[in-house]
Write a protein that holds these residues in place. Sequence first.
Motif, PDB file in Angstrom:
ATOM      1  N   UNK A  41      28.890  53.214  37.967  1.00 25.70           N
ATOM      2  CA  UNK A  41      27.942  52.485  38.815  1.00 25.70           C
ATOM      3  C   UNK A  41      28.443  51.081  39.116  1.00 25.70           C
ATOM      4  N   UNK A  42      28.945  50.383  38.101  1.00 23.93           N
ATOM      5  CA  UNK A  42      29.444  49.028  38.296  1.00 23.93           C
ATOM      6  C   UNK A  42      30.678  48.983  39.172  1.00 23.93           C
ATOM      7  N   UNK A  97      44.431  44.572  46.663  1.00 26.18           N
ATOM      8  CA  UNK A  97      44.509  43.992  45.321  1.00 26.18           C
ATOM      9  C   UNK A  97      43.127  43.561  44.853  1.00 26.18           C
ATOM     10  N   UNK A  98      42.326  43.075  45.812  1.00 29.00           N
ATOM     11  CA  UNK A  98      40.982  42.608  45.467  1.00 29.00           C
ATOM     12  C   UNK A  98      40.116  43.759  44.982  1.00 29.00           C
ATOM     13  N   UNK A  99      40.150  44.887  45.703  1.00 31.48           N
ATOM     14  CA  UNK A  99      39.361  46.054  45.311  1.00 31.48           C
ATOM     15  C   UNK A  99      39.914  46.662  44.033  1.00 31.48           C
ATOM     16  N   UNK A 100      41.268  46.693  43.937  1.00 30.91           N
ATOM     17  CA  UNK A 100      41.887  47.218  42.729  1.00 30.91           C
ATOM     18  C   UNK A 100      41.465  46.405  41.513  1.00 30.91           C
ATOM     19  N   UNK A 101      41.229  45.104  41.723  1.00 32.73           N
ATOM     20  CA  UNK A 101      40.769  44.250  40.630  1.00 32.73           C
ATOM     21  C   UNK A 101      39.265  44.381  40.422  1.00 32.73           C
ATOM     22  N   UNK A 104      37.632  47.769  38.423  1.00 30.07           N
ATOM     23  CA  UNK A 104      37.562  47.707  36.951  1.00 30.07           C
ATOM     24  C   UNK A 104      36.800  46.480  36.458  1.00 30.07           C
ATOM     25  N   UNK A 105      36.898  45.357  37.212  1.00 29.34           N
ATOM     26  CA  UNK A 105      36.186  44.146  36.807  1.00 29.34           C
ATOM     27  C   UNK A 105      34.676  44.370  36.819  1.00 29.34           C
ATOM     28  N   UNK A 106      34.168  44.871  37.945  1.00 25.61           N
ATOM     29  CA  UNK A 106      32.729  45.100  38.062  1.00 25.61           C
ATOM     30  C   UNK A 106      32.265  46.191  37.100  1.00 25.61           C
ATOM     31  N   UNK A 149      41.136  41.770  33.553  1.00 23.46           N
ATOM     32  CA  UNK A 149      41.582  42.020  34.933  1.00 23.46           C
ATOM     33  C   UNK A 149      42.208  40.812  35.623  1.00 23.46           C
ATOM     34  N   UNK A 150      42.428  39.713  34.902  1.00 22.51           N
ATOM     35  CA  UNK A 150      42.880  38.483  35.560  1.00 22.51           C
ATOM     36  C   UNK A 150      44.202  38.627  36.326  1.00 22.51           C
ATOM     37  N   UNK A 151      45.231  39.299  35.798  1.00 25.60           N
ATOM     38  CA  UNK A 151      46.482  39.413  36.560  1.00 25.60           C
ATOM     39  C   UNK A 151      46.283  39.989  37.965  1.00 25.60           C
TER      40      UNK A 151
END
Length: 342
Positions: A41-42, A97-101, A104-106, A149-151
């Motif tokens: 969901x996130x 890259x934004x979505x790829x980050x 998993x971040x959300x 997820x910072x990198x």
Amino acid sequence: MGSSQGSTISTNVVGIVDGSSTQKKVPYIDSLPVYVKELIAGGAAGGFAKTAVAPLERTKILLQSRTEGFQSLGLLKCLRKLYKHEGFFGFYKGNGASVLRIVPYAALHFMTYEQYRCWILNNYAGVGTGPIIDLLAGSAAGGTAVLCTYPLDLARTKLAYQVKGSAVSVGPGVSSINGKPAYSGIRDVLTSVYREGGIRGLYRGVGPTITGILPYAGLKFYIYEELKTHVPEEHQKSIVMRLSCGALAGLFGQTFTYPLDVVRRQMQVESLQPAFEGRTRYKNSWDGLTTIVRNQGWKQLFAGLSINYIKIVPSVAIGFTAYDMMKSWLRIPPRQKSVSTS
């Protein structure tokens, strides 16, 4: 024949009650652990919200990092210039890259928020059960998600910072951005940064990120949940209500922490700016804040904030709304309100 049907129904009912293998019709979604559903969901909510505001995110980064030719432009002029140089897909440069980050971040952010919230309720009953729990759990979840997820956020920023119009030819088939080789993709960014600075290079700028995300993530969840408590029960599931509460939560949370976001962006792209090649511009978050105020003026700490307001309202609103709707679709149990009696 009627007896056979009755037997089948009885068997299915028994299977539902005791969880035996005779029940064959349990949906796959219902068999997933709750934390897996929260991850799904996130992640879905984050990816959907980030893609919706990608053009504004790209423009904000160009203004924050003072990219050549974009320093003094307003929102519309910046969008027009970006479209002129790179076309429609230029708005989504770095969005992969934004979505790829963000997925998993959300996913980690929402899932760990729920887990931290339950843990605090079950182990620290003295804290209470009000929105203060959301403040603490949201802050801890934000820090956890950032560290993991910072990198990818670093890669997204470096890709978004590059503008084709500012490329300078340095030889046959070779181009550079402000004197630095252009990155071809996420993998190229990560391998290049790791080769130059190792693990520390991949986490360049994480200091102001953590400093900013702790209060921002906490305030975001706190304000969202606090606003929902003032909504009448019959309107609790209204999409308009969720969008409104999410928008206000993002608006207030971002305002307090935005200067740290500016420092983070400038630290992330400093290696792409030849004027600072060979030395570290900012030693830490505080040094970054004071240096920007001294050399660029205090207004630079809020560069792109107006765009961020335009971006953050739909982004956080869509994110919270999509998450709540995904929770309903995945049939995630209602959030724990008090200390477990088990």
